[in-house]
Every structure is written in C-alpha cells, then in structure tokens.
Design an enzyme around this catalytic site. Structure first.
Site, PDB file in Angstrom:
ATOM      1  N   ASP A 387      35.023  36.236  42.211  1.00  0.00           N
ATOM      2  CA  ASP A 387      35.544  36.210  43.467  1.00  0.00           C
ATOM      3  C   ASP A 387      34.457  36.209  44.658  1.00  0.00           C
ATOM      4  O   ASP A 387      33.434  36.365  44.393  1.00  0.00           O
ATOM      5  CB  ASP A 387      36.335  37.585  43.694  1.00  0.00           C
ATOM      6  CG  ASP A 387      37.556  37.734  43.061  1.00  0.00           C
ATOM      7  OD1 ASP A 387      38.026  36.682  42.419  1.00  0.00           O
ATOM      8  OD2 ASP A 387      37.939  38.935  42.707  1.00  0.00           O
ATOM      9  N   ASP A 691      40.212  41.626  41.348  1.00  0.00           N
ATOM     10  CA  ASP A 691      40.511  42.854  42.120  1.00  0.00           C
ATOM     11  C   ASP A 691      41.800  43.328  42.326  1.00  0.00           C
ATOM     12  O   ASP A 691      42.213  44.308  42.561  1.00  0.00           O
ATOM     13  CB  ASP A 691      39.681  43.184  43.432  1.00  0.00           C
ATOM     14  CG  ASP A 691      39.849  41.724  44.395  1.00  0.00           C
ATOM     15  OD1 ASP A 691      40.902  41.141  44.058  1.00  0.00           O
ATOM     16  OD2 ASP A 691      39.182  41.689  45.409  1.00  0.00           O
ATOM     17  N   ASP A 695      45.431  39.709  39.097  1.00  0.00           N
ATOM     18  CA  ASP A 695      44.228  39.124  38.336  1.00  0.00           C
ATOM     19  C   ASP A 695      44.165  39.803  36.936  1.00  0.00           C
ATOM     20  O   ASP A 695      43.414  39.349  36.121  1.00  0.00           O
ATOM     21  CB  ASP A 695      43.059  39.779  38.833  1.00  0.00           C
ATOM     22  CG  ASP A 695      42.664  39.058  40.240  1.00  0.00           C
ATOM     23  OD1 ASP A 695      43.290  37.708  40.449  1.00  0.00           O
ATOM     24  OD2 ASP A 695      42.253  39.580  41.204  1.00  0.00           O
TER      25      ASP A 695
END
Length: 1169
Positions: A387, A691, A695
């Site tokens: 990310d 997060d 996901d």
C-alpha cells in the site's frame, strides 16, 4: 417486535454470574443481565425500557458512557460487579508432561531398556562385576536421562514463549465513549455498561445491544456458521455478539456481557486450542531427517550383524557367559546408539528454536508474527505488493492547499478569506461526514485515531477555528443515515436533517470520481454554475496538477433533498449510488502525506535483494506515480497502470507487462487479489500489505499477508500472517531479513549436523567391518549426539541476521533446502574429520609406541604374569604356565614349540631325543601319562581361560590412549566446525558478527569446558578415556583449529575452480540451488501459452466477431459494452488509453446519465510525465 428466529441456544444457570450477584450494587444483577443477553430476550429488554432503561439500571449514559470516578458510574465498580473482559488463561504445560513426551521416543526407550539390562548383567556376573561391567550401562542410562531432560526443558521454554506471544494476538484497541469523550482503550479494559463504537472491519469484543446503527452489518459465521451477513439495528435485531466482525456500516453498542460471560467466552471455554501445524520448512526437514535416519538404521544393522558374526566365529558358535563382555549386548547397544545419533531429531527442534527466537526478536522490529510459517516464507519473498498511505508515506496527512468555491489557494486560507456559508459547509462536511477523532497529548502532540484523511480534515477545521466535537454534539440528533467509504465508490456521505426539515447530503471522496457525479460548482458569492464538459475537464486538469505534486485530492460536495418527494421511491436513501449524484462541489483540498525518510533506502535494499516492490493504491495515478518515483519504485523502464485498465486488459496483453508493472493506481481490492494470484501462478513468492476489510481476500491469497497494525482493520489483521505494528515499509524489509535469517540458520545447522552424521555412520561401518574397535563408544556417541541435536541447534538457530543476507537472491518457492554448496561443505567437513579419526585409530598405534595396541603375542609374553597374579595364581605357576602359553602354541608360539623358547622342548629332548614336542597339549604337557589329564595341564587350561577372558579388556585398555586423543580431537574439530558453519557460501570470514552472538559463544565455551572436564577428571573413567598430557592437548587443539584453515582452502579452491569449470552460471546455479528467477521464468511460459486463449479468470477471450462487432472481454470475463471499448497498447514512450464510456457494471463512469463526460483512464510508462 421480537428477535428473528435463529438456532436454538443452550441456556443454563451461570454459577459464576450467581456468585457475582452477592456483591452487585446495581438494580440489575449479573445473573439476570447475562441471562437476558444469552437468551436474546427482547421481551424482557423492552420491559426494562430498552437500551435507555438498561443504561439507567447500569448507571451509565448512552451519550457520555461511563466515567472514571470511583462511584457507581465508574469503570472500576462495573468491572468488580460484572467481571473483566478477560478469559481464564490456558494453564501452561507442566514440565512433567514434557518429560513424559520426550521419553516416548522409541529409540530412547530401547536405549534405556538395553542400558538397564547391561547394568543388571554387569552387576550380577562375577567376571563382569570385576571389570565394572555395569558402569557403561549406568553411564548410558544417565546420559539418556540428561538428553530427555534437556529436550523437555527446551520444549517447555518454547511452549511458554509461544503462549506469551499468542496472548498478544487477542490484544486490540477499541473505541469507547468515556466521560463524554471518545477514547481508544485495550479490549481487555472494556466493561459492562461501556458504550462501544463499531466501524467497518472491527472485531466485536463483547456482547451488547445496538444503540444506533448506520447500516451496521455483522458477519456472525464464527458463531452461527451462517455465511449471510446480518443487519443490526435497535428495533429489528439489536443483539450483538463477541467474536463477530463488522462487514459494513457503523454504530454504537451498549456492552452487556464480557469475558467468560459473553457468548464467545462460553464457546471458547468448551473447545481446546488446536496446536500449531508443521511449517513448510519443518515438513521439508522432517523429510530430510527421515532419509538420513533410514541410512543410519541401515548402517546400524550392518554394524550389528558384522560384529555379531565376528563374535560367533571367534567364540566358535558363541558363549553365553560372554554375552555382556564385549558381546551381542554391547553390539546391540552400539547399533542402537548409532541409530540414535543418525536420527537428526535436532532438525525440527532447530526450526522451532529459530522460529521462536525470531518471533521474539521480530516483535522488537515491529513485526508481530501471527502465523509461524510466515517467518520462513518472508525469506523467500520475490515480490512485495505494498500500500502507499502509511506504509510508504508517514500517514501524517495535512491539508496544504486547495480550491474553495471557485478560488484556488496555494495554502490553507484563513477564516476571514472564506464566505460564512462556505465555512458552514466545510464545518458540517468535515465534522459530520467523518468517524475519526483527534487525541491531544500532554506534550502538545496530536494522535490521529481513525482514517488519516478524515483526521486531516479535522485538523483543517481546527485551523479554521472550528471545534469539530461541538459540531458533532450539536448535530448528532439530526443524522439520518451515514454511507461509509468503500473501495468501489471511493467516497463517503452523510445525510442530515436541516432545521428547515429538508435533507442535505454531505459527500466527500476521490476528487476525479466525485467530480464526475457532480453537476454544479459553488462560487465565491454563494451562487452555483453548471459543471459542463469543458468545466469538468478544467477541474480534472486542476486535480491532475495537484496530484502530480504528490497531493491526495479530496472533493467536498453537498446536495439538498426535499423532506417529502412523491416521485422518490421508499428505499431511495438505501442505495448510496442513487443518493450520491447531482452533487454541488464547493471545495477540493490537496492533502500532503510525505514519504517516510527511510523508505527509499528500504526499497533499494529490496531491489538489491532480488525482490520486486510494487505499489498498489487507491490513489490517483499521478499522485501514485509521484510518490513511487520518490520511493524509487518507479523508474523510466517501468509501467504505472490504473485499476480499470488492469481489469479490462486481456491476459495475453497483461502478462508481458507484469515484469515491468510497478504501480497499480485507483485499484480495487479485487485488482489486488487478481495481481497476487497472477504473480503466484508465475512462481513468485508474494507478500502483500493490506489495511482494509476488503483486503482480506488478497491477504489470504498471498504467501505472506502483512496487515497494518495502526491503520488496519481487525478483519485485515485476522486474515494476515504478520502485523506490521508501525505501518512502516522498512519494518517489512526487516521481516524479509529475519525470514532469510531463519532459513539460513537452518541451513547452517544442516551443514553442521549432516557432516557429523556422515562421519558417525562411516566410522562405525569401517570400525565394524574392517576390524579393531569402534572409533567412538556408546557414551561418546551420545555426547556427540547431545552436541549435535541440542546444543548446536540452540547455538546456530539463535544467530542474529546480518545485512549481507539481503545481498543474496531470494530462495524462491521450490529451491531445495540443501544446495550444492552445502553438500560441498558437508562432504569437505566429513573428510577432514574422517582423516584425523582414522589417523588416530589406525595410524597412531603404528607410528608411536605410546599408542601401540596390545597384540596377542605381547599379551601372552609380557602381560601374562600380572594377569595370572591378579587371578590368584602363585609365582611358581606364573613362571611355569606363561612360557607354555606364549611359546608352545597353546595358544601362541606354535612356531617356537620346537625351540629352546618352549620349556617343554628340553624336557621332551631328554625324555626321547628322537621325538619332537607333540602338537596335542595334553600329550605334550603330560608326557609320562598322556592319556591322563595331569595337574599341570589342568592348571594350564585354567590359565588359558583366564587369559582368553581377559584379553579383550586388556586390548581395549591398550587402545585407550589413541582413542582418547581421537575423541578429544573429534569434539574440538566439531567446535571449530560450528564456527565454520556460520557461513555456508564461499565467504571466508566465519567470525563476522560473532561479538553479538552471545548464545553461540556461550554454548561453544560450555561445550569446550565440559570436554575438558570429561577428559581430565574422574569422569573420564565413565567415558573410557585417559587424561591427556600437554603435548596431546596441543595436538588435539591444532587438529580442531585446523578445520578453519582447511575450510578456507576448500572455499578458495571452489571459488577458483567453479567459474572456469564449463559454464560457470550452470555450475553456480547447481551449487546454490535453483533461484526464484529461474522458477518465475519457467512458470511464465505456460501462463503465456494459456493467455493466448484465456483471460485471467479462465474464460476464453472471444476476440472480434466475423460481423465486425467489437466485443472484448475483460479479465473478469465480462464484455466491455461501450462504443469505444478498445485497448491500444502503445510503445514505451506513449500512454495506453482506455476510453470506455461505460464501466464494467454497465453504468456510466460518471454515475449519472450515460451521456456524462468521461476522462480517459490511463496506463502510463514511467518515462511519461
């Protein structure tokens, strides 16, 4: 009004709750409260006045929560009355149970049985008792017990350590309202009466009832097994259960039961915790151990049979009295010991030790390992999909510039610069359309709790002189519905009731997405202008310019709805896609999130380690490109792509791009999952950060799922293997380093142990088949086994990582655990030890008289008088009998019988000069009456038996000096070999990092010190060795240390020979094991072949129809229905445009009528601005 039907729940008397009733100061006792909760008794709940009535009974407030005071409204009194939110700890395993488990090893059991039999026979048989025949059995018994105790001790400490680490898995922070303020506390601090705030992705940690719900949907599969999510609200289904997770929405819950009184607590009390499965590395090593063990058993059987056959031949069919005198019992003990030594049970132990040690150390490096196998898997990672926000950047977001009602500002404007009506819109949108909050610390810093983008908007309000808490308190009752952020919509909204009675929607989200749903722009004077195609392009250009400077662009909008509209369907406000349209944009803020200072170096480290780093983000592609360049992820020869383009690309075109794909912007969780799956199919070992709740599939699909400890939802953490506690990319690099360290430590131990196994088996086989004595006796072999399996495992398994590990290529998915270089080191180390072992065993006795072995001639000629004296023969008999046995052929000296050396020669010459001494003993000794067994012959027969029985003992005693040197030199060379095994490549510096390897140094000192004690103290009697003098110690130390320069020579020679021996790359690849790059290349070929006919989903790509229709299928198998659904892949200096008017769902990209203007989606090469 009643709860919906569900599975019947078993109820009963809660004895613990009844015990709490006695001291409860509240009007509703624990037993009653817990029973209402367990039964989901809506009728009783309503009689008590619902949530408000329960709150009164519990002395709490639905708005302000509990207080920190010491009275009845305080937290402590509620904890005492209704219990803490903790579960009874599982008692640690007892040391006794570990002892019993360790003693169940079949080989250990057989060894103990044979040792006991040896002790009994050695003590019962007089001849054996005279030579302390019981001592070896006793020593073996003691050593076996020591091995059992040490093994049990290690297992016990390992279990305690894992139990301590497992406790941390259940520790999470939750949001509650205390004293009118929302605060973050550990889940163990929650008590009955607390007002708990639940948001998307949260794990429910206590039972309760819903106070208010904003589309709250729970997944109760963990309790009920039902896969369908359940909607929760105060009216239809208010009951919330611990152990469930929040799928959608948010809401507040009044806590009714905690700890063992909650439904999850009762369930956990009924089930026992399952043990950890073997990790892949443990499985691989178990296979190695099985193969080595089979070889060891084979060698043991061969040795036993060879020794037994030899014994039977020497003893002419066997002698029962000698069964325990270097006979079959000792052979069996020796064979069992070889089996025990050859079984490398230290391999799984070494894995467990290094994993446990690494888990503890990784906690200090901000890596909390939830799944044991993740430690080792991270070492083989070849790709990291990371990310952006919070991982690569600091996640300290700040609004630095913006566009406010038609006016761009290079910095945050002052309140005086903004129209009051605009300030009012900003105040309501940023405060109400927001679930985050700020915590002011005493040192003046501000902690962000919740979404960091929302926190940045709250800080903006502070800069504008607005208190967001006051706004929330004033407008809390006006909230109608909240639409949470989702990765699909890229926006969030809240519907509020205005004082006029009408409804106003406040919306915020990704600027380019929100603008396409907008129809007007607010102006400085409060008026609005239409957002036509030209104006939209102008605003998109503004957003793009801000994004290219690395800013996250958030557009703030609103829309008014009449309170009543006959044309509006009853469920209109249930669909966020319908509500979030026709918006009026009044601000676009640019949020700066700086790249972490350490990230560029960490990315370079990964790239040097052969790991490809990819950024997968929901941000604008221009923002993503800017950040990726700053991090060093995106270079001129790499590709940046947007999620919609990625989804629409046929597999045949996408697969060739993957090696250069570095940035996937505007991606959805499904895009991340697709990318991970595709990379894995190509043979990559993929680590993924995540997060959000969405996901979780990608985290599960990846080889190692990395959840963010700060920004991550509980659902993401549950799906992850490792939790990055500080959300920092550099911590991910540390997890790679530790993963490689785990793998390397196991390989070090393999090199060390297998070289000993090889030496033990070869030397035992040669000793048994060639003749002589075994090089190492039973007790010595057990000491070697203890060094190998226990002490060396602890020493080498706890080595700390060193930076050079990141200079190697990853070991990939299927590289063998033992590489060619390792085989070279194993064989080289074994040859060195075998050379000195056989030199001491066979060379020393022939070269130096001190170590000469007692032969039978010398035994009868020299040693005979002392042996007969010890057995009670008088001096006359010694003088008469010893020459007869030594020189007359009974049993030695047959050739000297007809010489003066044989005493009977002169007697027979005098008796009959023409007759030689007869070969028959009785005839020769009893010459006057050969048919009668005369007294002298009787004494001679007794003496022969005594001498024969005593020979093996005396011969072994003569071997003791050479065997003592051999044993000592062997152990010291093992100590040196442990140092050499610290580096298993072609490195020559074995001592690097030794100063920080305290456990290793301590164990090596301990082994050496214990060896000195064994050799130089009375313990040497038990080990059947003799104390050594100074020169012998010097020679042993030289032999031991010699293993180091010998290894240098081997490595230098290998380094010089390998590059010139044919194709050097093939040689090196063979020696190092197949690399991940080879695996990936091989795996890509079938993928490319499949890609010619199939999409990533496995569906066929339809191509264009004969009629000329332009039907193109996407990665998901859906057709692109727009008139321009084509993909043109240009060269490296162009941008790949995707200009589809319609989205995959068939809706227009703008979310409104299909005639809305759409900006092209892009796949940009990194060289493109």
């Amino acid at each position: 009004m009643s709860a919906p039907p569900g599975p019947p729940e078993e109820t009963g008397v809660d004895v613990k709750a009844l015990a709490l009733d006695a001291n409860c100061p509240y009007s509703i006792p624990p037993s009653t409260l817990f029973q209402i909760n367990a039964d989901k008794d809506t009728e009783k709940l309503l009689k008590l006045g619902g949530a408000a009535g329960l709150a009164d009974a519990l002395n709490t407030n639905l708005h302000n929560g509990l207080s920190d005071s010491a009275d009845k409204s305080g937290v402590n009194m509620h904890r005492e009355a209704y219990g803490p939110n903790t579960f009874p700890e599982k008692p640690p395993p007892s040391f006794l149970s570990m002892l019993i488990e360790a003693s169940k090893d079949p080989m250990i059991i057989i060894l103990l049985i044979v040792a006991v039999v040896t002790i009994v026979l050695g003590a019962a048989v007089p001849e054996q008792r005279a030579h302390n025949g019981w001592s070896e059995g006793l020593a073996v018994l003691g050593t076996a017990l020591i091995v059992i105790f040490i093994g049990a001790g290690q297992d016990y400490s390992k279990e305690l350590q894992f139990q301590k680490l497992n406790k941390l898995k259940d520790n999470i922070d939750v949001k509650v309202t205390r004293g009118g303020r929302q605060v973050l506390i550990p889940n163990t601090e929650v008590v009955v009466g607390d007002v708990l705030f639940l948001d998307t992705g949260d794990k429910v940690i206590a039972d309760g009832i819903v106070i208010d719900s904003q589309g709250l949907v729970l997944d109760e599969a963990s309790l009920t097994g039902e896969s369908d999510p359940i909607k929760k609200d105060p009216v239809h289904d208010p009951w919330v259960r611990s152990g469930t997770t929040v799928n959608e929405g948010s809401g507040h819950v009044l806590v009714l039961a905690v700890g063992p009184h909650s439904e999850w607590g009762k369930t956990m009390a009924l089930v026992s915790e399952a043990g950890d499965d073997q990790t892949p590395l443990q499985e691989q090593l178990t296979d190695v151990a099985a193969k080595v063990s089979k070889m060891g058993v084979l060698v043991a059987v061969v040795c036993f049979l060879a020794l037994l056959i030899k014994w039977l031949i020497v003893n002419k069919g066997g002698d029962v009295k000698k069964i325990n005198d270097n006979g079959p019992l000792q052979f069996l003990l020796y064979a069992i010991t070889i089996t025990v030594v050859s079984i490398p049970e230290g391999l799984p132990l070494a894995v467990t030790l290094t994993l446990a040690y690494s888990m503890k150390k990784m906690m200090k490096d901000k890596n909390f390992v939830r799944v044991l196998s993740a430690c080792e898997t991270m070492g083989g990672a070849t790709a990291i999909c990371s990310d952006k926000t919070g991982t690569l950047t600091e996640n300290r977001m700040t609004v630095v510039e913006g566009w406010f009602a038609g006016v761009p500002y290079p910095a945050v404007p002052t309140p005086e610069q903004l129209n009051p009506s605009l300030l009012n819109l900003l105040k309501n949108n940023c405060a109400l359309n927001n679930k985050a909050f700020l915590v002011d610390q005493e040192n003046g810093t501000i902690d962000f709790v919740g979404n960091r983008t929302e926190c940045a908007l709250l800080v903006l309000l502070r800069k504008l002189g607005i208190d967001y808490k006051t706004v929330r308190d004033e407008r809390e009752a006006d909230q109608v519905k909240m639409y949470g952020f989702s990765s699909a919509r890229k926006m969030a909204s809240v519907l509020m009731r205005e004082p006029s009675g009408n409804l106003r929607l406040y919306n915020k989200g990704a600027a380019e997405w929100v603008l396409r749903r907008s129809t007007a722009l607010l102006q400085p004077d409060g008026s609005t202008i239409p957002l036509d195609k030209a104006k939209l392009e102008e605003m998109i250009a503004l957003v793009t310019s801000m994004a290219k400077r690395g800013l996250r662009c958030i557009c703030l909008t609103y829309r008014d709805y009449p309170a009543n509209d006959p044309t509006r369907s009853p469920d209109f406000f249930e669909d966020a896609d319908q509500v979030d349209n026709g918006l009026i944009a009044f601000a676009i803020v640019g949020i700066k999130d700086p790249v972490r200072a350490e990230v560029p170096d960490a990315v370079r480290t990964c790239q040097a380690a052969g790991i490809t780093v990819r950024m997968v983000t929901g941000d604008n592609i221009h923002t993503a490109q800017h950040i990726a360049r700053e991090c060093g992820i995106l270079t001129d020869d790499c590709v940046a792509m947007e999620g919609p383009t990625f989804r629409a690309m046929p597999a045949a075109e996408l697969i060739p791009l993957l090696p250069r794909l570095r940035v996937l912007a505007r991606s959805s969780p499904e895009d991340k999952l697709t990318l991970v799956s595709l990379l894995k199919k190509q043979g990559e070992v993929v680590a993924v950060t995540g997060d959000g709740t969405n996901d979780a599939p990608a985290l599960k699909e990846s080889d190692v799922g990395l959840a963010m400890g700060i920004a991550g939802t509980e659902v993401a953490k549950e799906a992850a293997d490792i939790i990055i506690l500080d959300d920092n990319f550099s911590s991910i690099v540390k997890s790679v380093l530790w993963g490689r360290c785990v793998y390397m430590n196991i390989r070090k131990f393999l090199v060390f142990q297998l070289s000993i196994n090889l030496v033990a088996m070869i030397s035992a086989a040669v000793g048994a088949l060639y003749g002589g004595v075994p090089p190492l006796n039973v007790l010595q072999l057990l000491w070697v086994n203890m060094i190998m399996d226990t002490l060396a495992a602890l020493a080498l398994a706890t080595e700390n990582p060193y930076p050079e590990l990141l200079g190697d290529q990853p070991h990939g998915r299927s590289e063998p655990i033992i590489t060619g270089l390792m085989y070279m080191h194993i064989i080289a180390a074994a040859l060195y030890k075998l050379f000195w072992l056989f030199a001491c065993l066979y060379g020393l006795p022939r070269v130096l008289d001190r170590y000469a072995v007692l032969g039978k001639d010398e035994y009868y000629q020299v040693t005979c008088p002392s042996v007969l004296k010890d057995k009670g023969f008088n001096a006359t008999m010694q003088t008469e009998l010893c020459p007869l046995m030594a020189y007359c052929g009974w049993p030695r000296g047959a050739l000297e019988r007809q010489t003066e050396l044989c005493p009977l020669f002169s007697d027979w010459k005098a008796f009959n000069s023409s007759t030689s001494v007869p070969a028959d003993q009785q005839a020769a000794v009893c010459m006057k009456d050969p048919k009668t067994n005369c007294p002298l012959n009787q004494e001679l027969s007794k003496a022969q038996k005594v001498m024969d029985d005593n020979y093996d003992y005396e011969m072994l005693q003569s071997y003791k000096p050479a065997l003592s040197v051999l044993f000592n030199a062997f152990i010291l060379s093992q100590v040196s070999n442990a140092f050499v095994s610290r580096r298993i490549g072609l490195e020559c510096n074995f001592f690097k990092g030794l100063a920080t390897s305290h456990i290793f140094n301590g164990i090596m000192i301990f082994i050496t010190a214990l060896q000195v004690v064994i050799m130089q103290t009375p313990i040497s009697f038990i080990f059947k060795v003799a104390p050594l003098n100074g020169p012998e110690w010097g020679a042993c130390i030289a032999i031991g240390i010699g293993a180091i320069p010998y290894s240098w020579a081997v490595r230098i020679l290998a380094g010089a020979v390998l590059p010139v021996a044919g194709n050097s790359s093939n040689w090196l690849a063979g020696l190092r094991g197949s690399r991940a790059s080879n695996i990936t290349a091989a795996g890509a070929a079938p993928m490319r072949q499949a890609a010619k006919t199939r999409t990533l989903s496995g569906r066929t790509t339809s191509g264009r129809s004969q009629a000329g229709g332009g039907i193109t299928k996407t990665l998901s198998g859906r057709t692109m229905s727009g008139p321009n659904a084509n993909i043109a892949v240009a060269n490296a200096t162009t941008i790949v445009n995707y200009s589809a008017v319609k989205t995959l769902s068939g809706k227009s990209a703008s979310g409104g009528p299909s005639g809305g203007a759409v900006a092209p989606l892009q796949v940009a090469w990194a060289g493109q601005p």
